[in-house]
Design a protein around this motif. Structure first.
Motif, PDB file in Angstrom:
ATOM      1  N   THR A 190       0.823  -1.217   0.000  1.00 39.85           N
ATOM      2  CA  THR A 190       0.000   0.000   0.000  1.00 39.85           C
ATOM      3  C   THR A 190       0.857   1.267   0.000  1.00 39.85           C
ATOM      4  O   THR A 190       1.946   1.289   0.590  1.00 39.85           O
ATOM      5  N   LYS A 191       0.344   2.294  -0.665  1.00 44.58           N
ATOM      6  CA  LYS A 191       1.047   3.590  -0.693  1.00 44.58           C
ATOM      7  C   LYS A 191       0.513   4.527   0.398  1.00 44.58           C
ATOM      8  O   LYS A 191       0.768   5.723   0.370  1.00 44.58           O
ATOM      9  N   ALA A 192      -0.266   3.989   1.346  1.00 41.24           N
ATOM     10  CA  ALA A 192      -0.852   4.824   2.407  1.00 41.24           C
ATOM     11  C   ALA A 192       0.230   5.590   3.157  1.00 41.24           C
ATOM     12  O   ALA A 192       1.285   5.045   3.473  1.00 41.24           O
ATOM     13  N   GLN A 193      -0.045   6.868   3.409  1.00 45.05           N
ATOM     14  CA  GLN A 193       0.898   7.732   4.134  1.00 45.05           C
ATOM     15  C   GLN A 193       0.189   8.408   5.304  1.00 45.05           C
ATOM     16  O   GLN A 193      -0.959   8.847   5.153  1.00 45.05           O
ATOM     17  N   PRO A 194       0.835   8.515   6.474  1.00 43.89           N
ATOM     18  CA  PRO A 194       0.213   9.227   7.598  1.00 43.89           C
ATOM     19  C   PRO A 194      -0.091  10.675   7.198  1.00 43.89           C
ATOM     20  O   PRO A 194       0.734  11.323   6.543  1.00 43.89           O
ATOM     21  N   GLY A 195      -1.297  11.130   7.570  1.00 40.46           N
ATOM     22  CA  GLY A 195      -1.689  12.513   7.269  1.00 40.46           C
ATOM     23  C   GLY A 195      -2.363  12.662   5.916  1.00 40.46           C
ATOM     24  O   GLY A 195      -2.974  13.699   5.639  1.00 40.46           O
ATOM     25  N   ALA A 196      -2.276  11.656   5.044  1.00 39.86           N
ATOM     26  CA  ALA A 196      -2.884  11.748   3.706  1.00 39.86           C
ATOM     27  C   ALA A 196      -4.271  11.105   3.718  1.00 39.86           C
ATOM     28  O   ALA A 196      -4.602  10.318   4.608  1.00 39.86           O
ATOM     29  N   MET A 197      -5.077  11.454   2.720  1.00 43.78           N
ATOM     30  CA  MET A 197      -6.390  10.834   2.547  1.00 43.78           C
ATOM     31  C   MET A 197      -6.224   9.542   1.739  1.00 43.78           C
ATOM     32  O   MET A 197      -5.365   9.452   0.864  1.00 43.78           O
ATOM     33  N   LEU A 198      -7.052   8.553   2.046  1.00 44.40           N
ATOM     34  CA  LEU A 198      -7.018   7.283   1.324  1.00 44.40           C
ATOM     35  C   LEU A 198      -8.442   6.773   1.200  1.00 44.40           C
ATOM     36  O   LEU A 198      -9.221   6.847   2.160  1.00 44.40           O
ATOM     37  N   GLU A 199      -8.794   6.261   0.027  1.00 39.65           N
ATOM     38  CA  GLU A 199     -10.138   5.714  -0.152  1.00 39.65           C
ATOM     39  C   GLU A 199     -10.147   4.267   0.352  1.00 39.65           C
ATOM     40  O   GLU A 199      -9.412   3.418  -0.159  1.00 39.65           O
ATOM     41  N   LEU A 200     -10.955   4.040   1.394  1.00 39.68           N
ATOM     42  CA  LEU A 200     -11.066   2.706   1.979  1.00 39.68           C
ATOM     43  C   LEU A 200     -12.406   2.077   1.592  1.00 39.68           C
ATOM     44  O   LEU A 200     -13.419   2.775   1.504  1.00 39.68           O
ATOM     45  N   ALA A 201     -12.402   0.775   1.369  1.00 41.72           N
ATOM     46  CA  ALA A 201     -13.622   0.047   0.995  1.00 41.72           C
ATOM     47  C   ALA A 201     -14.111  -0.760   2.190  1.00 41.72           C
ATOM     48  O   ALA A 201     -13.361  -1.557   2.768  1.00 41.72           O
ATOM     49  N   PHE A 202     -15.358  -0.552   2.586  1.00 44.90           N
ATOM     50  CA  PHE A 202     -15.968  -1.213   3.750  1.00 44.90           C
ATOM     51  C   PHE A 202     -16.893  -2.323   3.264  1.00 44.90           C
ATOM     52  O   PHE A 202     -17.816  -2.061   2.478  1.00 44.90           O
ATOM     53  N   ASP A 203     -16.647  -3.552   3.706  1.00 45.95           N
ATOM     54  CA  ASP A 203     -17.483  -4.680   3.295  1.00 45.95           C
ATOM     55  C   ASP A 203     -18.683  -4.772   4.248  1.00 45.95           C
ATOM     56  O   ASP A 203     -18.600  -5.361   5.325  1.00 45.95           O
ATOM     57  N   LEU A 204     -19.798  -4.181   3.831  1.00 40.29           N
ATOM     58  CA  LEU A 204     -20.963  -4.062   4.719  1.00 40.29           C
ATOM     59  C   LEU A 204     -21.685  -5.395   4.920  1.00 40.29           C
ATOM     60  O   LEU A 204     -22.518  -5.519   5.816  1.00 40.29           O
ATOM     61  N   ALA A 205     -21.361  -6.399   4.106  1.00 37.40           N
ATOM     62  CA  ALA A 205     -21.954  -7.740   4.302  1.00 37.40           C
ATOM     63  C   ALA A 205     -21.418  -8.371   5.587  1.00 37.40           C
ATOM     64  O   ALA A 205     -22.004  -9.314   6.111  1.00 37.40           O
ATOM     65  N   LYS A 206     -20.288  -7.862   6.082  1.00 41.24           N
ATOM     66  CA  LYS A 206     -19.632  -8.458   7.257  1.00 41.24           C
ATOM     67  C   LYS A 206     -19.906  -7.678   8.548  1.00 41.24           C
ATOM     68  O   LYS A 206     -19.326  -7.994   9.589  1.00 41.24           O
ATOM     69  N   VAL A 207     -20.766  -6.661   8.490  1.00 41.65           N
ATOM     70  CA  VAL A 207     -20.962  -5.780   9.659  1.00 41.65           C
ATOM     71  C   VAL A 207     -21.781  -6.465  10.754  1.00 41.65           C
ATOM     72  O   VAL A 207     -22.753  -7.160  10.485  1.00 41.65           O
ATOM     73  N   SER A 208     -21.368  -6.243  11.991  1.00 38.69           N
ATOM     74  CA  SER A 208     -22.182  -6.604  13.167  1.00 38.69           C
ATOM     75  C   SER A 208     -22.697  -5.302  13.779  1.00 38.69           C
ATOM     76  O   SER A 208     -21.970  -4.306  13.829  1.00 38.69           O
ATOM     77  N   TYR A 209     -23.953  -5.319  14.249  1.00 32.28           N
ATOM     78  CA  TYR A 209     -24.514  -4.138  14.927  1.00 32.28           C
ATOM     79  C   TYR A 209     -24.792  -4.495  16.382  1.00 32.28           C
ATOM     80  O   TYR A 209     -25.304  -5.576  16.681  1.00 32.28           O
ATOM     81  N   PHE A 210     -24.452  -3.580  17.275  1.00 29.07           N
ATOM     82  CA  PHE A 210     -24.634  -3.809  18.711  1.00 29.07           C
ATOM     83  C   PHE A 210     -25.385  -2.636  19.352  1.00 29.07           C
ATOM     84  O   PHE A 210     -25.300  -1.502  18.879  1.00 29.07           O
ATOM     85  N   ALA A 211     -26.113  -2.951  20.440  1.00 31.41           N
ATOM     86  CA  ALA A 211     -26.795  -1.906  21.223  1.00 31.41           C
ATOM     87  C   ALA A 211     -25.779  -1.290  22.176  1.00 31.41           C
ATOM     88  O   ALA A 211     -25.131  -2.022  22.932  1.00 31.41           O
ATOM     89  N   PRO A 212     -25.620   0.062  22.170  1.00 30.85           N
ATOM     90  CA  PRO A 212     -24.614   0.683  23.036  1.00 30.85           C
ATOM     91  C   PRO A 212     -24.885   0.461  24.527  1.00 30.85           C
ATOM     92  O   PRO A 212     -23.956   0.362  25.314  1.00 30.85           O
ATOM     93  N   ASP A 213     -26.175   0.381  24.914  1.00 31.95           N
ATOM     94  CA  ASP A 213     -26.494   0.276  26.357  1.00 31.95           C
ATOM     95  C   ASP A 213     -26.305  -1.153  26.896  1.00 31.95           C
ATOM     96  O   ASP A 213     -25.633  -1.351  27.910  1.00 31.95           O
ATOM     97  N   THR A 214     -26.822  -2.166  26.190  1.00 33.06           N
ATOM     98  CA  THR A 214     -26.718  -3.539  26.694  1.00 33.06           C
ATOM     99  C   THR A 214     -25.491  -4.273  26.146  1.00 33.06           C
ATOM    100  O   THR A 214     -25.050  -5.266  26.708  1.00 33.06           O
ATOM    101  N   GLY A 215     -24.961  -3.789  25.007  1.00 32.05           N
ATOM    102  CA  GLY A 215     -23.845  -4.482  24.358  1.00 32.05           C
ATOM    103  C   GLY A 215     -24.262  -5.677  23.532  1.00 32.05           C
ATOM    104  O   GLY A 215     -23.449  -6.348  22.922  1.00 32.05           O
ATOM    105  N   GLU A 216     -25.574  -5.989  23.498  1.00 36.61           N
ATOM    106  CA  GLU A 216     -26.044  -7.198  22.792  1.00 36.61           C
ATOM    107  C   GLU A 216     -26.044  -6.987  21.273  1.00 36.61           C
ATOM    108  O   GLU A 216     -26.256  -5.887  20.786  1.00 36.61           O
ATOM    109  N   ARG A 217     -25.858  -8.090  20.568  1.00 34.48           N
ATOM    110  CA  ARG A 217     -25.878  -8.063  19.099  1.00 34.48           C
ATOM    111  C   ARG A 217     -27.304  -7.783  18.608  1.00 34.48           C
ATOM    112  O   ARG A 217     -28.275  -8.294  19.162  1.00 34.48           O
ATOM    113  N   LEU A 218     -27.418  -6.998  17.528  1.00 33.56           N
ATOM    114  CA  LEU A 218     -28.740  -6.623  17.008  1.00 33.56           C
ATOM    115  C   LEU A 218     -29.072  -7.294  15.693  1.00 33.56           C
ATOM    116  O   LEU A 218     -30.208  -7.217  15.229  1.00 33.56           O
ATOM    117  N   ASN A 219     -28.097  -7.921  15.016  1.00 35.62           N
ATOM    118  CA  ASN A 219     -28.390  -8.546  13.705  1.00 35.62           C
ATOM    119  C   ASN A 219     -27.911  -9.982  13.643  1.00 35.62           C
ATOM    120  O   ASN A 219     -27.161 -10.436  14.487  1.00 35.62           O
TER     121      ASN A 219
END
Length: 365
Positions: free
Chosen positions: A336-365
């Motif tokens: 990777t050519k990533a450099q500290p302080g520079a902008m970089l386009e990152l790709a987020f794989d949303l099929a792998k996301v877990s969602y949690f409730a901030p108050d209980t910590g329990e999984r939501l999906n």
């Protein structure tokens, strides 16, 4: 098929202090069960309860269909490997391995045959006439395992057996134990605080915290679908990114809004037909955030992020960015050519996301 080990509603207290609460775990013959959690979570106490070294306060433990709740350790048909190895310093390796058989009155021909088998299996034949003081830590560990193996018990119990070894030796001994499990088809219960050890060895993992089981599942289930924030944070190295976020409705769509250190918030597509609360914590593993162009799929979404830190790690490079007020780690390719302080386009794989409730910590999906 009945479970080989069945723990029902087990609790353990010392006076008013509750160490284990309502533990329910069952495993089949040939399983490799790993009890994992931080220091003081009760995992070694649970192992000692299975072994009969600690009496239980409530519930029951059955081994191969027989209630063991009030059976003494020597009559439970188990073999235990301790962290301290617990070898007799004045006896040779051979005598350490055969001592238990001798006490039980096993004939000398059988003792010799079993000693020969395990010495070959563990590659300790040249050590048989040495004493424990003349052995390295890894060799002592093999001898302790040999002593357990000659028993041919219903259950092997391991209490943090590798924690006294250096990092390189731990990795090779871990492989040895896994190979042993596969070749023997034996049933093993193994305690560790090392989640990498748990992931590599187990067929089934029990994650514990504060004497309570947080989740039971295969390594893949625990890693990909953690039941709560504790499991998400504890299992995996580097840990799962846990990013505070908000949901926003746009017609039929749900959008996930994440604050950035500068500029507008990042907007990611939420799950279809979602009824997520307004405040959530989004969980995404570092390997599920890649450099744009290196990850494709229906649910992959790219966004510009400012890189704060670049950490080369051989085959991978880890980059750290600020999202939702948290440090977020992405696992990128080594070139990777990533450099500290520079902008970089990152790709987020949303099929792998877990969602949690901030108050209980329990999984939501």
């Amino acid at each position: 098929m009945d479970p080989i080990l069945n723990i029902k509603n087990l609790s353990k207290s010392y006076g008013q202090l509750e160490i284990l609460q309502e533990i329910n775990v069952a495993i089949d013959r040939g399983d490799f069960l790993v009890l994992v959690g931080p220091s003081g979570c009760g995992k070694s106490t649970l192992l000692n309860c299975i072994a009969g070294l600690e009496p239980i306060s409530a519930g029951s433990i059955s081994i191969d269909g027989r209630d063991m709740t009030h059976v003494s350790p020597k009559d439970r048909d188990i073999a235990m490997v301790f962290q301290s190895y617990a070898l007799y310093p004045t006896m040779t390796v051979a005598k350490n391995i055969t001592f238990g058989m001798k006490v039980r009155g096993v004939d000398t021909a059988t003792q010799a045959r079993k000693l020969d088998e395990v010495a070959r299996q563990l590659q300790i034949e040249p050590l048989l006439n040495r004493r424990p003081g003349q052995l390295s830590g890894g060799q002592r560990q093999r001898v302790a395992m040999g002593r357990a193996l000659v028993r041919d018990p219903k259950l092997f119990l391991f209490d943090e057996p590798l924690s006294n070894l250096d990092a390189k030796l731990r990795v090779s001994m871990r492989s040895e134990i896994k190979k042993l499990h596969q070749s023997l088809g034996a049933t093993m219960v193994y305690v560790t605080h090392d989640q990498i050890e748990a992931m590599t060895l187990a067929t089934k993992i029990v994650v514990m915290k504060g004497g309570i089981v947080q989740q039971i599942g295969t390594p893949a289930e625990i890693y990909n679908h953690p039941a709560n924030l504790f499991v998400a944070d504890f299992m995996g190295s580097p840990a799962m990114n846990l990013i505070p976020a908000r949901t926003r409705r746009k017609g039929q769509e749900t959008l996930i809004e994440i604050a950035r250190a500068e500029g507008d918030p990042m907007l990611l597509a939420g799950p279809d037909g979602s009824d997520l609360p307004q405040d959530i914590i989004l969980g995404l593993r570092p390997e599920d955030i890649a450099e744009a162009g290196f990850r494709s799929g229906d649910r992959v979404q790219a966004a510009q992020c400012r890189i704060d830190l670049v950490e080369p790690a051989g085959a991978d490079t880890y980059v750290v960015s600020q999202l939702g007020g948290r440090q977020v780690t992405a696992r990128l390719h080594a070139e990777t050519k990533a450099q500290p302080g520079a902008m970089l386009e990152l790709a987020f794989d949303l099929a792998k996301v877990s969602y949690f409730a901030p108050d209980t910590g329990e999984r939501l999906n």
